[in-house]
Motif scaffolding. Structure first.
Motif, PDB file in Angstrom:
ATOM      1  N   LYS A  93       0.929  -1.412  -0.188  1.00 60.70           N
ATOM      2  CA  LYS A  93      -0.107   0.175  -0.005  1.00 60.70           C
ATOM      3  C   LYS A  93       0.793   1.174   0.317  1.00 60.70           C
ATOM      4  O   LYS A  93       0.193   2.366   0.174  1.00 60.70           O
ATOM      5  N   HIS A  94       2.270   1.319   1.179  1.00 59.61           N
ATOM      6  CA  HIS A  94       2.929   2.587   0.812  1.00 59.61           C
ATOM      7  C   HIS A  94       3.930   1.968   0.167  1.00 59.61           C
ATOM      8  O   HIS A  94       4.368   0.420   0.901  1.00 59.61           O
ATOM      9  N   ILE A  95       5.248   3.064  -0.073  1.00 60.41           N
ATOM     10  CA  ILE A  95       6.683   3.096  -0.331  1.00 60.41           C
ATOM     11  C   ILE A  95       6.832   4.113   0.478  1.00 60.41           C
ATOM     12  O   ILE A  95       6.890   5.193   0.096  1.00 60.41           O
ATOM     13  N   ALA A  96       7.934   3.528   1.177  1.00 61.04           N
ATOM     14  CA  ALA A  96       8.672   4.723   2.287  1.00 61.04           C
ATOM     15  C   ALA A  96       9.973   4.438   2.049  1.00 61.04           C
ATOM     16  O   ALA A  96      10.516   3.775   1.538  1.00 61.04           O
ATOM     17  N   ILE A  97       9.770   6.010   1.715  1.00 63.49           N
ATOM     18  CA  ILE A  97      11.528   6.816   1.333  1.00 63.49           C
ATOM     19  C   ILE A  97      12.396   6.968   2.284  1.00 63.49           C
ATOM     20  O   ILE A  97      12.169   8.209   2.880  1.00 63.49           O
TER      21      ILE A  97
END
Length: 139
Positions: free
Chosen positions: A21-25
């Protein structure tokens, strides 16, 4: 260097790349790390065979050097690698902060060759660097 994490809860690497659901960078340096952004994805992410869902994810991580995932399919892995990103699979959900701390410790020490290579992603070599290299002459 930028590091991406496939996550459902923005706290742990707990997601299949295609289903995340998310890509944290994060930006990671030997001295520390900082959160840059979380990219959110919507729709039916669990639909297998839908390769179109990968394009926005790959675009979101294009300038990252490493991608941490819980799992990744063969075509997804091939596309990530073709973009110059090194995928890292975790065997069980792991907190993003702990993974960043571990990676930071490796950076501060003597990183393995594969990590030195990804650390240099996006850095252009200047002509001055070539002056120090030994010339090979076919004679």
């Amino acid at each position: 260097m930028k590091v991406a994490f496939a996550t459902q809860d923005l706290k742990r690497v707990d997601a299949h790349f295609g289903w995340a659901k998310h890509i944290a960078i994060y930006d990671l340096e030997p001295e520390g790390h900082r959160f840059l952004e979380a990219v959110e994805f919507e729709g039916d992410l669990k639909e297998d065979g839908d390769e179109d869902k990968l394009a926005p994810k790959i675009e979101a991580i294009r300038d990252c050097a490493i991608l941490y995932v819980a799992a990744i399919g063969g075509s997804g892995a091939a596309r990530v690698v073709a973009t110059g990103i090194h995928p890292m699979k975790v065997t069980q959900p792991e907190p993003i902060e702990e993974l960043l701390d571990k990676l930071q410790a490796v950076l501060a020490g003597n990183p393995p060759p594969w990590l030195r290579k990804v650390m240099n992603k996006g850095k252009e070599r200047s002509f001055d660097e070539f002056d120090d290299e030994e010339e090979v002459v076919n004679g």
